[in-house]
Design a protein around this motif. Structure first.
Motif, PDB file in Angstrom:
ATOM      1  N   ILE A 148     -71.713  26.218   5.144  1.00 39.54           N
ATOM      2  CA  ILE A 148     -71.250  25.505   6.339  1.00 39.54           C
ATOM      3  C   ILE A 148     -72.308  25.487   7.428  1.00 39.54           C
ATOM      4  CG2 ILE A 148     -68.823  25.934   5.895  1.00 39.54           C
ATOM      5  CD1 ILE A 148     -68.909  28.016   8.146  1.00 39.54           C
ATOM      6  N   GLY A 149     -73.240  26.441   7.410  1.00 42.22           N
ATOM      7  CA  GLY A 149     -74.319  26.451   8.401  1.00 42.22           C
ATOM      8  C   GLY A 149     -73.784  26.558   9.817  1.00 42.22           C
ATOM      9  N   ASN A 150     -74.368  25.782  10.708  1.00 45.24           N
ATOM     10  CA  ASN A 150     -73.959  25.789  12.110  1.00 45.24           C
ATOM     11  C   ASN A 150     -73.118  24.576  12.458  1.00 45.24           C
ATOM     12  OD1 ASN A 150     -75.286  28.186  12.671  1.00 45.24           O
ATOM     13  ND2 ASN A 150     -77.219  27.154  13.080  1.00 45.24           N
ATOM     14  N   VAL A 151     -72.397  24.039  11.503  1.00 44.37           N
ATOM     15  CA  VAL A 151     -71.586  22.855  11.745  1.00 44.37           C
ATOM     16  C   VAL A 151     -70.315  23.275  12.468  1.00 44.37           C
ATOM     17  CG1 VAL A 151     -70.356  20.947  10.660  1.00 44.37           C
ATOM     18  CG2 VAL A 151     -72.505  21.736   9.701  1.00 44.37           C
ATOM     19  N   LYS A 152     -70.129  22.750  13.688  1.00 45.69           N
ATOM     20  CA  LYS A 152     -68.962  23.123  14.478  1.00 45.69           C
ATOM     21  C   LYS A 152     -67.766  22.222  14.194  1.00 45.69           C
ATOM     22  CE  LYS A 152     -71.664  25.007  18.246  1.00 45.69           C
ATOM     23  NZ  LYS A 152     -72.117  24.823  19.608  1.00 45.69           N
ATOM     24  N   HIS A 153     -68.020  20.975  13.885  1.00 44.94           N
ATOM     25  CA  HIS A 153     -66.947  20.012  13.650  1.00 44.94           C
ATOM     26  C   HIS A 153     -67.197  19.280  12.327  1.00 44.94           C
ATOM     27  CE1 HIS A 153     -65.833  20.718  17.807  1.00 44.94           C
ATOM     28  NE2 HIS A 153     -67.073  20.486  18.152  1.00 44.94           N
ATOM     29  N   PRO A 154     -66.797  19.878  11.205  1.00 46.57           N
ATOM     30  CA  PRO A 154     -67.118  19.310   9.894  1.00 46.57           C
ATOM     31  C   PRO A 154     -66.537  17.921   9.647  1.00 46.57           C
ATOM     32  CG  PRO A 154     -66.192  21.513   9.661  1.00 46.57           C
ATOM     33  CD  PRO A 154     -66.111  21.162  11.092  1.00 46.57           C
ATOM     34  N   GLN A 210     -61.443  22.335   9.357  1.00 40.80           N
ATOM     35  CA  GLN A 210     -62.554  23.216   9.032  1.00 40.80           C
ATOM     36  C   GLN A 210     -62.736  23.311   7.523  1.00 40.80           C
ATOM     37  OE1 GLN A 210     -64.638  24.631  11.309  1.00 40.80           O
ATOM     38  NE2 GLN A 210     -63.486  23.491  12.838  1.00 40.80           N
ATOM     39  N   GLU A 211     -63.957  23.619   7.126  1.00 41.86           N
ATOM     40  CA  GLU A 211     -64.240  23.844   5.711  1.00 41.86           C
ATOM     41  C   GLU A 211     -63.442  25.040   5.219  1.00 41.86           C
ATOM     42  OE1 GLU A 211     -66.189  22.540   3.333  1.00 41.86           O
ATOM     43  OE2 GLU A 211     -67.186  20.987   4.474  1.00 41.86           O
ATOM     44  N   VAL A 212     -63.008  24.979   3.974  1.00 38.72           N
ATOM     45  CA  VAL A 212     -62.238  26.069   3.386  1.00 38.72           C
ATOM     46  C   VAL A 212     -63.140  26.854   2.451  1.00 38.72           C
ATOM     47  CG1 VAL A 212     -60.236  26.628   1.968  1.00 38.72           C
ATOM     48  CG2 VAL A 212     -60.141  24.706   3.543  1.00 38.72           C
ATOM     49  N   LYS A 213     -63.065  28.175   2.544  1.00 38.34           N
ATOM     50  CA  LYS A 213     -63.858  29.042   1.676  1.00 38.34           C
ATOM     51  C   LYS A 213     -63.287  28.983   0.268  1.00 38.34           C
ATOM     52  CE  LYS A 213     -64.973  33.884   1.217  1.00 38.34           C
ATOM     53  NZ  LYS A 213     -63.894  34.376   0.399  1.00 38.34           N
ATOM     54  N   GLY A 214     -64.141  28.777  -0.719  1.00 39.97           N
ATOM     55  CA  GLY A 214     -63.713  28.706  -2.106  1.00 39.97           C
ATOM     56  C   GLY A 214     -63.153  30.031  -2.594  1.00 39.97           C
ATOM     57  N   GLN A 215     -62.356  29.981  -3.629  1.00 39.15           N
ATOM     58  CA  GLN A 215     -61.698  31.183  -4.126  1.00 39.15           C
ATOM     59  C   GLN A 215     -62.707  32.207  -4.654  1.00 39.15           C
ATOM     60  OE1 GLN A 215     -58.783  30.327  -7.134  1.00 39.15           O
ATOM     61  NE2 GLN A 215     -57.305  31.658  -6.137  1.00 39.15           N
ATOM     62  N   ASP A 216     -63.711  31.743  -5.382  1.00 34.75           N
ATOM     63  CA  ASP A 216     -64.707  32.651  -5.957  1.00 34.75           C
ATOM     64  C   ASP A 216     -65.983  32.695  -5.128  1.00 34.75           C
ATOM     65  OD1 ASP A 216     -62.989  33.177  -8.066  1.00 34.75           O
ATOM     66  OD2 ASP A 216     -63.765  31.521  -9.265  1.00 34.75           O
ATOM     67  N   GLU A 217     -65.966  32.095  -3.951  1.00 27.94           N
ATOM     68  CA  GLU A 217     -67.165  32.004  -3.115  1.00 27.94           C
ATOM     69  C   GLU A 217     -67.286  33.246  -2.236  1.00 27.94           C
ATOM     70  OE1 GLU A 217     -69.192  28.486  -0.479  1.00 27.94           O
ATOM     71  OE2 GLU A 217     -67.023  28.713  -0.393  1.00 27.94           O
ATOM     72  N   SER A 218     -68.487  33.809  -2.189  1.00 26.47           N
ATOM     73  CA  SER A 218     -68.687  34.979  -1.339  1.00 26.47           C
ATOM     74  C   SER A 218     -68.790  34.544   0.124  1.00 26.47           C
ATOM     75  CB  SER A 218     -69.965  35.719  -1.741  1.00 26.47           C
ATOM     76  OG  SER A 218     -71.093  34.926  -1.434  1.00 26.47           O
ATOM     77  N   TYR A 252     -59.749  14.105   3.023  1.00 31.36           N
ATOM     78  CA  TYR A 252     -59.477  14.104   1.589  1.00 31.36           C
ATOM     79  C   TYR A 252     -59.664  12.740   0.930  1.00 31.36           C
ATOM     80  CZ  TYR A 252     -57.474  18.650   2.591  1.00 31.36           C
ATOM     81  OH  TYR A 252     -57.291  19.941   2.998  1.00 31.36           O
ATOM     82  N   GLY A 253     -59.649  11.647   1.705  1.00 35.03           N
ATOM     83  CA  GLY A 253     -59.863  10.319   1.149  1.00 35.03           C
ATOM     84  C   GLY A 253     -58.604   9.625   0.679  1.00 35.03           C
ATOM     85  N   LYS A 254     -57.490  10.355   0.600  1.00 34.07           N
ATOM     86  CA  LYS A 254     -56.243   9.771   0.090  1.00 34.07           C
ATOM     87  C   LYS A 254     -55.088  10.668   0.484  1.00 34.07           C
ATOM     88  CE  LYS A 254     -55.259   8.359  -4.497  1.00 34.07           C
ATOM     89  NZ  LYS A 254     -55.216   8.672  -5.909  1.00 34.07           N
ATOM     90  N   ILE A 255     -53.988  10.047   0.973  1.00 37.15           N
ATOM     91  CA  ILE A 255     -52.780  10.806   1.279  1.00 37.15           C
ATOM     92  C   ILE A 255     -51.557   9.987   0.886  1.00 37.15           C
ATOM     93  CG2 ILE A 255     -53.772  12.149   3.174  1.00 37.15           C
ATOM     94  CD1 ILE A 255     -52.220  10.336   5.105  1.00 37.15           C
ATOM     95  N   THR A 256     -50.428  10.670   0.727  1.00 38.07           N
ATOM     96  CA  THR A 256     -49.159  10.021   0.427  1.00 38.07           C
ATOM     97  C   THR A 256     -48.237  10.170   1.628  1.00 38.07           C
ATOM     98  OG1 THR A 256     -49.412  10.613  -1.893  1.00 38.07           O
ATOM     99  CG2 THR A 256     -47.227   9.953  -1.187  1.00 38.07           C
TER     100      THR A 256
END
Length: 167
Positions: free
Chosen positions: A113-119, A97-105, A25-29
């Motif tokens: 995401i393709g064939n990426v095993k470790h994003p 892992q990548e998260v599927k978007g709310q409106d994404e099919s 995420y680039g930033k955490i608290t």
């Protein structure tokens, strides 16, 4: 290394979790003590990735096309140093892992995401490491990839809260 009031296994699990989220995420608290400990942990990971991200090897592979004909394909594989660094970094981070978007099919998600095993590892080697390597070349400095801001005290236990972010 600070003990942070935890056993070794718990402390390392917290560092792995926070480091993974910081790189994703680039930033955490978090608390100020955790942020200071996390800062050195993450900077070592970024330095390792930065020093080895260019190590690739071209390999010729024989594959079959749709018609069953043999074709020769050039593939870029990790070199020895990059592979060793990748495996070491994978032990120090959790695999997000990548998260599927709310409106994404579902098909759009699969193609994205393709064939990426470790994003997270791919993001580290393909985005973060080149960015900081370029900065190192331009400014002639290594390190200093993170910044810690003290925000104030947390309600409830009055612990010092800090924001740690990638610069």
């Amino acid at each position: 290394m600070r003990k942070l009031g935890r056993t070794t296994e718990q402390r390392l699990a917290v560092l792995r979790n926070q480091a993974s989220n910081l790189l994703w995420y680039g930033k955490i608290t978090t608390t100020k003590e955790n942020a200071k400990e996390l800062q050195s942990y993450v900077e070592k990971i970024i330095t390792k990735a930065m020093n080895t991200y260019m190590d690739t090897v071209e390999v010729q592979q024989n594959r079959k096309d749709d018609n069953g004909n043999d074709i020769e394909v050039t593939v870029m594989n990790d070199g020895v140093k990059k592979l060793a660094a990748r495996r070491l970094i994978m032990t120090k981070l959790y695999d997000l892992q990548e998260v599927k978007g709310q409106d994404e099919s579902r098909t759009a998600y699969k193609t994205r995401i393709g064939n990426v095993k470790h994003p997270l590892i791919e993001k580290l080697f393909n985005e973060i490491a080149p960015k900081y390597a370029e900065r190192k070349e331009a400014l002639g400095q290594g390190g200093g990839y993170t910044r810690v801001y003290t925000v104030g005290q947390r309600r409830g236990d009055a612990a010092e809260v800090a924001i740690i972010e990638l610069i």
